[in-house]
Scaffold this motif. Structure first.
Motif, PDB file in Angstrom:
ATOM      1  N   ILE A   1      17.218  50.812  42.973  1.00 17.56           N
ATOM      2  CA  ILE A   1      18.111  49.609  42.050  1.00 17.56           C
ATOM      3  C   ILE A   1      18.976  49.232  43.215  1.00 17.56           C
ATOM      4  O   ILE A   1      19.108  49.621  44.610  1.00 17.56           O
ATOM      5  CB  ILE A   1      19.160  50.021  41.390  1.00 17.56           C
ATOM      6  N   LEU A   2      19.175  48.001  43.444  1.00 18.25           N
ATOM      7  CA  LEU A   2      20.659  47.443  44.179  1.00 18.25           C
ATOM      8  C   LEU A   2      21.707  48.087  43.740  1.00 18.25           C
ATOM      9  O   LEU A   2      22.603  48.232  42.296  1.00 18.25           O
ATOM     10  CB  LEU A   2      20.933  46.211  44.351  1.00 18.25           C
ATOM     11  N   ASP A   3      22.641  48.401  44.447  1.00 19.57           N
ATOM     12  CA  ASP A   3      24.040  49.296  44.735  1.00 19.57           C
ATOM     13  C   ASP A   3      25.003  48.475  43.972  1.00 19.57           C
ATOM     14  O   ASP A   3      25.735  47.265  45.644  1.00 19.57           O
ATOM     15  CB  ASP A   3      23.692  50.355  45.806  1.00 19.57           C
ATOM     16  N   GLY A   4      26.028  48.158  43.802  1.00 14.67           N
ATOM     17  CA  GLY A   4      26.434  47.159  43.688  1.00 14.67           C
ATOM     18  C   GLY A   4      28.252  47.788  43.864  1.00 14.67           C
ATOM     19  O   GLY A   4      29.302  47.468  44.284  1.00 14.67           O
ATOM     20  N   SER A   5      27.635  48.990  43.986  1.00 21.07           N
ATOM     21  CA  SER A   5      29.724  49.775  44.741  1.00 21.07           C
ATOM     22  C   SER A   5      30.312  49.353  46.636  1.00 21.07           C
ATOM     23  O   SER A   5      31.527  49.078  45.777  1.00 21.07           O
ATOM     24  CB  SER A   5      29.238  51.255  45.185  1.00 21.07           C
ATOM     25  N   LYS A   6      30.081  48.069  46.486  1.00 22.05           N
ATOM     26  CA  LYS A   6      30.454  46.880  47.897  1.00 22.05           C
ATOM     27  C   LYS A   6      30.322  45.638  47.368  1.00 22.05           C
ATOM     28  O   LYS A   6      30.778  45.360  48.164  1.00 22.05           O
ATOM     29  CB  LYS A   6      29.671  47.738  48.929  1.00 22.05           C
ATOM     30  N   GLN A   7      30.314  45.412  46.116  1.00 20.36           N
ATOM     31  CA  GLN A   7      30.750  44.172  45.897  1.00 20.36           C
ATOM     32  C   GLN A   7      31.451  43.168  45.708  1.00 20.36           C
ATOM     33  O   GLN A   7      31.527  42.199  46.689  1.00 20.36           O
ATOM     34  CB  GLN A   7      29.901  44.383  44.212  1.00 20.36           C
ATOM     35  N   PHE A   8      32.721  44.230  46.523  1.00 22.58           N
ATOM     36  CA  PHE A   8      34.001  43.801  46.828  1.00 22.58           C
ATOM     37  C   PHE A   8      34.431  44.033  47.913  1.00 22.58           C
ATOM     38  O   PHE A   8      35.840  44.309  47.936  1.00 22.58           O
ATOM     39  CB  PHE A   8      35.111  44.130  45.370  1.00 22.58           C
ATOM     40  N   THR A   9      33.555  44.119  49.054  1.00 23.11           N
ATOM     41  CA  THR A   9      33.934  45.155  49.731  1.00 23.11           C
ATOM     42  C   THR A   9      33.506  44.151  51.239  1.00 23.11           C
ATOM     43  O   THR A   9      32.803  43.235  51.308  1.00 23.11           O
ATOM     44  CB  THR A   9      32.803  46.800  50.596  1.00 23.11           C
ATOM     45  N   VAL A  10      34.353  43.121  52.272  1.00 33.59           N
ATOM     46  CA  VAL A  10      33.697  42.262  53.014  1.00 33.59           C
ATOM     47  C   VAL A  10      34.314  43.268  54.715  1.00 33.59           C
ATOM     48  O   VAL A  10      34.938  44.260  54.454  1.00 33.59           O
ATOM     49  CB  VAL A  10      34.629  41.386  53.041  1.00 33.59           C
ATOM     50  N   SER A  11      34.019  43.027  55.420  1.00 36.97           N
ATOM     51  CA  SER A  11      33.899  42.974  56.781  1.00 36.97           C
ATOM     52  C   SER A  11      35.263  42.783  57.262  1.00 36.97           C
ATOM     53  O   SER A  11      36.007  41.749  57.065  1.00 36.97           O
ATOM     54  CB  SER A  11      32.681  42.470  57.890  1.00 36.97           C
ATOM     55  N   SER A  12      35.333  43.618  58.221  1.00 39.51           N
ATOM     56  CA  SER A  12      37.127  42.953  58.653  1.00 39.51           C
ATOM     57  C   SER A  12      36.562  42.489  60.082  1.00 39.51           C
ATOM     58  O   SER A  12      37.418  42.069  60.343  1.00 39.51           O
ATOM     59  CB  SER A  12      37.547  44.964  59.181  1.00 39.51           C
ATOM     60  N   ASN A  13      35.202  42.724  60.167  1.00 41.51           N
ATOM     61  CA  ASN A  13      34.315  42.042  61.642  1.00 41.51           C
ATOM     62  C   ASN A  13      34.317  40.345  61.393  1.00 41.51           C
ATOM     63  O   ASN A  13      35.805  40.014  60.278  1.00 41.51           O
ATOM     64  CB  ASN A  13      34.207  42.545  62.552  1.00 41.51           C
ATOM     65  N   ASP A  14      33.373  40.076  61.261  1.00 43.53           N
ATOM     66  CA  ASP A  14      32.790  38.763  60.163  1.00 43.53           C
ATOM     67  C   ASP A  14      32.028  38.651  59.498  1.00 43.53           C
ATOM     68  O   ASP A  14      31.078  39.668  59.070  1.00 43.53           O
ATOM     69  CB  ASP A  14      31.687  38.233  61.474  1.00 43.53           C
ATOM     70  N   ASN A  15      32.261  37.331  58.710  1.00 44.23           N
ATOM     71  CA  ASN A  15      31.504  37.690  57.462  1.00 44.23           C
ATOM     72  C   ASN A  15      30.868  36.645  57.067  1.00 44.23           C
ATOM     73  O   ASN A  15      31.332  35.135  57.750  1.00 44.23           O
ATOM     74  CB  ASN A  15      32.436  37.856  56.485  1.00 44.23           C
ATOM     75  N   ILE A  16      29.953  36.871  56.397  1.00 47.28           N
ATOM     76  CA  ILE A  16      28.924  35.140  55.998  1.00 47.28           C
ATOM     77  C   ILE A  16      28.680  35.074  54.354  1.00 47.28           C
ATOM     78  O   ILE A  16      28.540  36.855  54.089  1.00 47.28           O
ATOM     79  CB  ILE A  16      27.620  35.056  56.326  1.00 47.28           C
ATOM     80  N   ILE A  17      29.172  34.738  53.899  1.00 49.16           N
ATOM     81  CA  ILE A  17      29.627  34.803  52.309  1.00 49.16           C
ATOM     82  C   ILE A  17      29.317  33.862  51.233  1.00 49.16           C
ATOM     83  O   ILE A  17      28.863  32.374  51.502  1.00 49.16           O
ATOM     84  CB  ILE A  17      30.877  34.976  52.388  1.00 49.16           C
ATOM     85  N   LEU A  18      27.976  34.271  50.605  1.00 45.56           N
ATOM     86  CA  LEU A  18      27.538  33.533  50.296  1.00 45.56           C
ATOM     87  C   LEU A  18      27.182  33.463  48.720  1.00 45.56           C
ATOM     88  O   LEU A  18      27.175  34.290  48.134  1.00 45.56           O
ATOM     89  CB  LEU A  18      25.607  33.377  50.152  1.00 45.56           C
ATOM     90  N   PHE A  19      27.921  31.963  48.119  1.00 44.54           N
ATOM     91  CA  PHE A  19      27.898  32.274  46.545  1.00 44.54           C
ATOM     92  C   PHE A  19      26.968  31.645  46.164  1.00 44.54           C
ATOM     93  O   PHE A  19      27.205  30.193  46.720  1.00 44.54           O
ATOM     94  CB  PHE A  19      29.469  31.640  46.387  1.00 44.54           C
ATOM     95  N   ILE A  20      25.986  32.104  44.874  1.00 46.11           N
ATOM     96  CA  ILE A  20      25.108  31.464  44.713  1.00 46.11           C
ATOM     97  C   ILE A  20      25.350  31.167  43.110  1.00 46.11           C
ATOM     98  O   ILE A  20      25.252  31.962  42.421  1.00 46.11           O
ATOM     99  CB  ILE A  20      23.643  32.158  44.660  1.00 46.11           C
ATOM    100  N   LEU A  21      25.983  30.309  42.481  1.00 43.93           N
ATOM    101  CA  LEU A  21      26.275  29.798  41.206  1.00 43.93           C
ATOM    102  C   LEU A  21      25.315  29.413  40.745  1.00 43.93           C
ATOM    103  O   LEU A  21      25.282  27.709  40.697  1.00 43.93           O
ATOM    104  CB  LEU A  21      27.840  28.960  41.017  1.00 43.93           C
ATOM    105  N   ASP A  22      24.875  29.889  39.462  1.00 36.35           N
ATOM    106  CA  ASP A  22      23.494  29.622  38.788  1.00 36.35           C
ATOM    107  C   ASP A  22      23.423  28.562  37.619  1.00 36.35           C
ATOM    108  O   ASP A  22      24.625  28.179  37.377  1.00 36.35           O
ATOM    109  CB  ASP A  22      23.204  30.864  37.449  1.00 36.35           C
ATOM    110  N   ASN A  23      23.197  27.518  38.188  1.00 42.41           N
ATOM    111  CA  ASN A  23      22.361  26.342  37.179  1.00 42.41           C
ATOM    112  C   ASN A  23      23.675  25.861  37.010  1.00 42.41           C
ATOM    113  O   ASN A  23      24.181  24.989  36.317  1.00 42.41           O
ATOM    114  CB  ASN A  23      22.405  26.592  35.377  1.00 42.41           C
ATOM    115  N   PHE A  24      24.241  25.696  38.382  1.00 43.23           N
ATOM    116  CA  PHE A  24      25.583  24.599  39.236  1.00 43.23           C
ATOM    117  C   PHE A  24      25.121  22.659  39.685  1.00 43.23           C
ATOM    118  O   PHE A  24      25.133  23.090  40.229  1.00 43.23           O
ATOM    119  CB  PHE A  24      26.008  25.428  39.600  1.00 43.23           C
ATOM    120  N   SER A  25      25.478  22.166  38.351  1.00 44.92           N
ATOM    121  CA  SER A  25      25.248  20.959  39.220  1.00 44.92           C
ATOM    122  C   SER A  25      26.293  19.919  39.577  1.00 44.92           C
ATOM    123  O   SER A  25      27.182  20.094  38.933  1.00 44.92           O
ATOM    124  CB  SER A  25      24.207  19.960  37.849  1.00 44.92           C
TER     125      SER A  25
END
Length: 574
Positions: A182-206
């Motif tokens: 299963i996908l682990d959601g425990s780090k959904q609000f964790t980011v790297s203190s180094n480099d990040n690529i953050i992709l928001f996919i907002l469903d059905n957003f015209s």
């Protein structure tokens, strides 16, 4: 003898009343469940037998109440029950052709005025006919009413029983394999203190949703001053399937393959392997947060993604079920299919409702806008220094208009504009957290969608690249698509991206570019196809492939003038 007549009279009335409640509480919910149980996540025992018992109990109560009315009035009340039962059965069996049951629209269900009028005439004729029949044909009315109720109940019972052997054990037993992933959601609000690529996919957003919201909230995008907005972005494929796997892997749809075969191709082909190897070599953990992994795996399950997606773990045994939401959802879904067209919108269930009935507290992934925002505000973000992060947040976006401008749940007054405003309130809070943690500047941030509305499929696409900064939001009408997402991410790592295609930077403003858009549909002139999981027939059987050059106006013109090529499906995800 008198007691026997009273009993038989009560029994015949009971059967007529039962027709309505058996359809609403037994047949309807059961057909919906067994047609979609792999989507729900709960088993039949959680509601099925309770609804079954309730149908017989509520029928007994109503029959008992009717028996206290004068015979003449009771006869008319009974005829209304019979008329509604017959009309609902006809609606369910013959008038709901290709009705979408699992919420796939942003707007509430709507039907054309002509369809509502015709449908209302059918219902009124049946119910009024039942009343007139009871009044003028008293001698045969009871026999016809009882016989027809028995026949329909008999057919429904046969159909009900046949549902059980056709389902596999996961419809009745929670899968308890200790090695299930299963996908682990425990780090959904964790980011790297180094480099990040953050992709928001907002469903059905015209992109048209955004334009409408900006009219009401002119300063809506001001906080995105470091971003560039591509206002001429195409999703390639309408629908979370096949768009989401395409978006994550860069693999183009092959309509000649089954869902399972194409998804396997998506995750195992050489180009996809090279892409994730580049991310791994750059020390990126790829953490994916989405509520429905079957869109990415089909029947293969999560081992297909293992080695590429980092936050895959074994499922914990604890499960939490919101029983109030479960019972209400199944009843509303049953009413939705049973009711005449005019009333369907009152019972339309959003996908964020049925996807939140079941949760795993130790593996919880937040998908709705307001749940994500409220957790963010209450807990903020945390950092991890063990490596770089590629974070993919697939949120509900504007799939339903249930978010107010403060990003709180409001299914009564929320609009498209308020939902967009609420989402941007959420995004601003997230970016502010990144700034507070000092990781904003070194982050590449992309805000987009898997697809737009079916009538306006173009999507939003914002990007802020590493160390990018300017006083106001840049804008361009360069004709990009989601085909360019993977190459753009590889390019952001300063790697050669030629293997993966063009990046968004390879296109320029006002460029005339030919683009293709696939939209799934049903065409009666083509044969039905099975759904990928084998549970039922697919809701679609073809792709309509649109070819256009230009901007959103040219795309809409192609849509409205049916300028498409039809491509048959092998099977259908939905």
């Amino acid at each position: 003898m008198a007691k026997k007549n009273v009993f038989l009279h009560f029994l015949s009335n009971y059967i007529v009343v039962l027709l309505l409640f058996f359809t609403l509480f037994v047949m309807g919910p059961s057909e919906i469940f067994f047609g979609n149980y792999k989507e729900f996540g709960f088993v039949y025992q959680e509601f099925g037998w309770k609804f079954f018992i309730f149908a017989f109990l509520i029928s007994f109560i109503f029959t008992l109440v009717i028996s206290f009315f004068p015979d003449k009035l009771g006869k008319y009340i009974l005829s209304v029950f019979w008329g509604i039962g017959i009309a609902g059965y006809i609606q369910t069996m013959f008038l709901n052709r290709h009705l979408e049951q699992m919420g796939v629209r942003a707007e509430a269900y709507t039907a054309s005025p002509s369809k509502i009028i015709v449908n209302s005439i059918i219902w009124t004729t049946i119910i009024l006919g039942a009343l007139l029949f009871a009044k003028f044909q008293q001698n045969i009315f009871k026999k016809v009413m009882l016989t027809s109720s028995l026949i329909i109940l008999g057919m429904q019972c046969v159909g009900y029983i046949s549902l059980f052997p056709s389902a596999d054990k996961s419809a009745f037993t929670y899968y308890s394999d200790k090695d299930e992933l299963i996908l682990d959601g425990s780090k959904q609000f964790t980011v790297s203190s180094n480099d990040n690529i953050i992709l928001f996919i907002l469903d059905n957003f015209s992109s048209t949703y955004l334009a409408s919201a900006v009219e009401k909230y002119p300063d809506l995008k001001d906080f995105l001053h470091d971003f560039t907005y591509y206002n001429n972005a195409d999703c390639n494929y309408h629908g979370t399937y096949p768009s989401l796997p395409h978006l994550l892997t860069g693999n183009d749809l092959d309509p000649s393959l089954s869902v399972d075969d194409w998804l396997e191709e998506c995750w195992t082909n050489t180009t996809t392997n090279d892409y994730f190897s580049i991310l791994s070599d750059a020390n990126y953990k790829v953490n994916l947060y989405t509520p429905t992994t079957s869109i990415l795996t089909g029947n293969h399950s999560l081992p297909l993604l293992d080695g590429k997606i980092s936050n895959i773990t074994t499922k914990q045994s604890s499960i939490c079920i919101d029983y109030h939401k479960l019972y209400k959802t199944m009843f509303y879904m049953s009413c939705y299919r049973f009711m005449p067209e005019y009333f369907k919108s009152f019972f339309d269930v959003s996908n964020e409702t049925y996807t939140t009935i079941v949760s795993y507290p130790q593996n919880n992934i937040l998908h709705t806008n307001y749940d994500f925002y409220n957790h963010l505000i209450e807990n903020g973000l945390t950092t991890d220094s063990s490596g770089n992060y590629f974070i993919i947040q697939h949120l509900n976006g504007t799939h339903e208009f249930t978010t107010d401008e403060n990003c709180q749940f409001d299914d009564q007054n929320a609009t498209c504009q308020s939902t967009v405003k609420g989402i941007f309130t959420m995004l601003e809070a997230y970016l502010n957290e990144l700034k507070t943690l000092g990781v904003y500047d070194d982050s590449t941030i992309i805000i987009t969608s898997d697809h737009g509305d079916v009538e306006y499929p173009q999507i939003i696409f914002f990007i802020k690249e590493k160390q990018e900064s300017h006083e106001s939001l840049n804008g361009t009408n360069a004709p990009i698509t989601l085909d360019e997402l993977v190459p753009t991410i590889v390019q952001s790592l300063d790697k050669d991206y030629s293997e993966f295609g063009y990046s968004i930077h390879d296109f320029y403003p006002d460029q005339q570019r030919e683009r293709l858009l696939y939209i799934r549909d049903y065409d009666a002139s083509y044969p039905d196809v099975p759904r990928y999981d084998g549970i039922s027939s697919g809701g679609s059987n073809v792709y309509h492939l649109y070819n256009y050059t230009g901007n959103i106006d040219d795309q809409i013109n192609a849509l409205q003038n049916y300028q498409y090529t039809t491509i048959p499906m092998v099977d259908s995800y939905f």
